[in-house]
Write a protein that holds these residues in place. Structure first.
Motif, PDB file in Angstrom:
ATOM      1  N   SER A  46       0.677  -1.355  -0.103  1.00  0.00           N
ATOM      2  CA  SER A  46      -0.259  -0.517   0.302  1.00  0.00           C
ATOM      3  C   SER A  46       0.570   1.270  -0.011  1.00  0.00           C
ATOM      4  CB  SER A  46      -0.768  -0.004   1.083  1.00  0.00           C
ATOM      5  OG  SER A  46       0.017   0.257   2.649  1.00  0.00           O
ATOM      6  N   THR A  83       0.729   3.726  -3.796  1.00  0.00           N
ATOM      7  CA  THR A  83      -0.191   4.731  -3.483  1.00  0.00           C
ATOM      8  C   THR A  83      -0.541   4.565  -5.033  1.00  0.00           C
ATOM      9  OG1 THR A  83       0.596   6.909  -3.375  1.00  0.00           O
ATOM     10  CG2 THR A  83      -0.298   5.687  -1.262  1.00  0.00           C
ATOM     11  N   TYR A 130      -0.896   0.618  -5.830  1.00  0.00           N
ATOM     12  CA  TYR A 130      -1.731  -0.786  -4.922  1.00  0.00           C
ATOM     13  C   TYR A 130      -2.373  -2.222  -5.525  1.00  0.00           C
ATOM     14  CZ  TYR A 130      -2.854  -2.873  -1.147  1.00  0.00           C
ATOM     15  OH  TYR A 130      -3.527  -3.782  -0.104  1.00  0.00           O
ATOM     16  N   ASP A 168      -1.571  -7.270   1.841  1.00  0.00           N
ATOM     17  CA  ASP A 168      -0.838  -5.938   2.005  1.00  0.00           C
ATOM     18  C   ASP A 168       0.738  -6.271   2.382  1.00  0.00           C
ATOM     19  OD1 ASP A 168       0.211  -3.317   1.607  1.00  0.00           O
ATOM     20  OD2 ASP A 168      -1.151  -2.617   2.920  1.00  0.00           O
ATOM     21  N   ASN A 196      -0.268  -0.632   7.205  1.00  0.00           N
ATOM     22  CA  ASN A 196      -1.805  -0.902   7.126  1.00  0.00           C
ATOM     23  C   ASN A 196      -2.140  -2.000   6.544  1.00  0.00           C
ATOM     24  OD1 ASN A 196      -1.435   1.787   6.682  1.00  0.00           O
ATOM     25  ND2 ASN A 196      -1.594   2.129   4.426  1.00  0.00           N
TER      26      ASN A 196
END
Length: 750
Positions: free
Chosen positions: A202, A205, A208, A234, A239
């Motif tokens: 993640s 960005t 992802y 992930d 995250n």
């Protein structure tokens, strides 16, 4: 149809023949021929003909209707209850014939997950196969997977820049083209049941899990049927929903197995009865198909960066049913749902937009809303590696060279090059987060990553105090250990040097300048390492005893391959960092890590980068192999021999008119190239006068930064045993070198 009519006409003619014969007079038979007489009789009795036709058609339709009613129906149209059949007939129905697991993997993680899922499926009694996507031709086989009741599972990793892994490139390219190619059609994969689990990170960005999302979308566009919502793993432990990517996959795997068992039993999602037309359930399938087509048209018009609405999810459908909506979403309802999603997303973005700047690093305005960098899962992982964690984002660890020098077995290369006392050096970091995911990362990427500070922040005073306390606690554990020299043990309790190079990116910490000043006020030297992605932060730094920039490659492509930076503009940032380093007056160092077959053939490009930043020193070190890891494809074949490093350094030094080879530390497979300004009257002065530095930095602070100083103001003479070409090869003769018979893998990071 025409044959039926002819048959009817022939039949009617035969039936009416007696009537016509009886009605025809003898006079007529005499005056006309036999054929004409026959036709005339039919015409005169046409009323009988029409009545007979109507009668025959009525009988025929009645027979057909009775035959249709006599055929047993699969379901009762009123109650929608299945008609009971014999047990033997039930047993012969196979709703799922098997499972095929396709994997797209670069480092082996997805392949490992595929093997885990294989064991689970086979344990449930279903046949299962693992398929490497590079060995599969979708053009020949994929359309047939839907005809044999096979469930296809796709485990797909997202690689550099959101691209598929090498073994999945062709499959993804074919699927993308087929989804928009009219020659295949939108129902090309109708009947195919599938599930997708994506592997991503993640912190990237912009892309992802894009491969998993795209494959899910393309299969859906070709009318394949999801059996469950797409899963996402992930690699960013901060995250990750379940703590790490392995836990994410395990949670998804459990849901998949539950869904697979239901499919194998023939269970289907029941109709909620809320048809838009208000009709009966017998029209439900047609109604659903019509809405699915309309929904597909709408969703395809949504920006590709938006997540697709997946109506096949157990969780999502149950949520819709709780609200009084069925599993089929009308156009009006879809608009409401998508608006709600966008509003929620914009609200989250609004919270992230509220940022302030502290030391050039973005921070959320409300500190209470920010999370801690160290999650429970991350804390467990780092603790197992020997970290002593501090607060919510810092850590300290005892270097193996500290242990070595406590026993009189030699110090690290910084002792040879710069005169650091390794047993008095504390290795720490105020930020475990990093902006790169280097292939040779010592910590196997268990630390968090990010491009800006977005976590809770601990004060610098707390970090330094706890770092010193935890470091001293680790030193005390060596009291009485055989071989530890008592005088060095006592010295080791008083920290004199701080290496801000443990892991992560220390310069990301918003109060890094406060932390550096605290070190200097405690008479502790500062060695700070940055990965060359934060140029403004380098410019904002207060004087550092020695400032490092990692130069792991000399071209854009090789840097992207080796460091795997998160920033999209990583190359301009990298070059700007080198320029910022050249503006510093205190000691600066380029740190080159040689990865065999990756970055050892870029000599001219390295020379250009050195000319750009004009560092005082250039450390060239062979990469340290840290063992197998799913996060890196590095092997022992990528580790250069010491003589190969020496040959590289000699060639590089020959291309740099103002630099020469100064020192060598054979034990660390490392050499030092120094600027000739440190060669005074034929003698090298690469060591540091640490007491002099403390005096100079104190004067700098007292003058408010007006009275500055340079690297030449606190240099010290280098001993002969540390020089390149010396018999000791960088090993301090006051210590005794210890050779292990059975060497284990070095994962210390030094």
């Amino acid at each position: 149809m025409f044959s039926n009519v002819a048959w009817f006409m022939q039949t009617f003619a035969i039936i009416l023949l007696p009537f016509s014969s009886a009605a025809t007079t003898s006079e007529d038979r005499e005056s006309h021929g036999p054929v004409l007489s026959y036709i005339t009789s039919i015409w005169h009795n046409r009323l009988f003909l029409y009545s007979a036709v109507a009668l025959i058609f009525g009988i025929w339709f009645s027979v057909k209707a009775l035959q249709k009613k006599s055929v047993p129906s699969a379901t009762n149209p009123l109650s929608q209850e299945p008609v009971k059949s014999s047990d033997s007939a039930k047993d012969t129905v196979a709703h799922v014939s098997g499972v095929k697991i396709f994997f797209g993997s670069q480092t082996g993680t997805a392949k490992g997950f595929a093997k885990e899922l294989l064991d689970e499926v086979e344990a449930s009694g279903l046949p299962c196969d693992i398929i490497d996507m590079k060995d599969y031709d979708p053009d020949d086989h994929l359309a047939y997977e839907g005809t044999n009741k096979t469930v296809c599972v796709f485990l797909l990793a997202t690689y550099t820049d959101g691209q598929p892994t090498e073994n999945a490139e062709w499959f993804c390219k074919w699927l993308e083209e087929a989804s928009t190619d009219f020659r295949y059609g939108k129902t090309y994969l109708k009947g195919l049941k599938y599930a997708v689990f994506g592997l991503g990170d993640s912190v990237y960005t912009g892309h992802y899990n894009t491969v998993g999302k795209n494959v899910d979308k393309w299969l859906w566009m070709l009318s394949a049927a999801r059996i469950m919502t797409r899963g996402e793993g992930d690699c960013n432990v901060v995250n990750s929903k379940h703590g790490n990517i392995q836990a994410d996959f395990t949670a998804w795997k459990m849901k998949f197995m539950n869904r697979l068992k239901k499919l194998a039993k023939g269970d289907k999602k029941s109709c909620s009865g809320n048809c838009k037309s208000g009709g009966s359930c017998k029209n439900k399938t047609k109604h659903e198909h019509r809405h699915e087509e309309r929904k597909e048209h709408v969703i395809q018009s949504i920006n590709t960066e938006e997540d697709l609405f997946e109506s096949s999810s157990d969780e999502e459908e149950s949520g819709l049913q709780d609200e009084g909506k069925g599993p089929v979403v009308d156009m009006e309802d879809l608009g409401i749902i998508m608006n709600g999603v966008k509003k929620a997303k914009s609200k989250d973005e609004e919270q992230m937009v509220k940022l302030s700047k502290v030391n050039g690093v973005k921070m959320a305005e409300d500190k209470e809303e920010r999370r801690e960098m160290i999650t429970p899962a991350l804390r467990d992982a780092l603790s197992k590696q020997g970290y002593k964690l501090i607060g919510s984002h810092s850590g300290v660890k005892l270097c193996r060279w500290t242990k070595s020098m406590l026993r009189g077995r030699g110090g690290c290369y910084k002792h040879t090059f710069y005169g650091i006392e390794s047993h008095r050096c504390m290795e720490t970091t105020p930020s475990l987060a990093c902006a790169n995911k280097c292939v040779f990362c010592w910590r196997h990427h268990t630390n968090p990553v990010g491009t800006e500070w977005r976590w809770k922040m601990d004060p610098a005073e707390k970090i330094l105090q706890e770092s010193l306390e935890k470091h001293q606690t680790m030193i005390r554990e060596f009291k009485g250990v055989p071989g530890v020299k008592p005088e060095r043990y006592e010295e080791g309790l008083a920290v004199k040097h701080c290496a801000l190079s443990l892991v992560g990116e220390p310069i990301m910490y918003p109060e890094i300048n406060v932390f550096l000043r605290l070190l200097h006020s405690n008479r502790i030297s500062s060695f700070l390492v940055t990965n060359a992605q934060f140029p403004q932060e380098i410019r904002n730094l207060v004087p550092v005893t020695q400032l490092y920039v990692s130069v792991d490659a000399s071209t854009k492509d090789s840097l992207k391959k080796i460091d795997r930076p998160l920033f999209k503009d990583f190359w301009p940032r990298f070059l700007d960092c080198l320029k910022a380093l050249g503006e510093k007056k205190q000691r600066t160092v380029y740190r080159l890590t040689l990865v065999k077959a990756w970055n050892v053939e870029e000599m001219l490009a390295y020379a250009d980068l050195i000319a750009m930043g004009q560092p005082d020193f250039i450390e060239v070190k062979g990469v340290t192999y840290c063992g197998e890891s799913t996060a890196s494809s590095l092997t022992m074949a990528n580790v250069p021999w010491h003589q190969e490093v020496v040959a590289f350094v000699q060639q590089l030094a020959d291309m740099l008119p103002q630099y020469e080879i100064a020192c060598e530390h054979e034990h660390s497979n490392c050499l030092l190239i120094a600027h000739t300004k440190f060669n005074i009257d034929g003698e090298w002065w690469t060591w540091i006068d640490y007491e002099r530095f403390q005096e100079l930095v104190q004067t700098y602070e007292d003058s408010g930064g007006e009275q500055t100083f340079s690297s030449l103001d606190y240099m010290a003479k280098t001993p002969t045993w540390a020089l390149f070409g010396a018999e000791e090869q960088g090993f301090d003769p006051t210590d005794t070198r210890f050779q292990r018979r059975n060497k284990t893998k070095n994962i210390s990071g030094c």
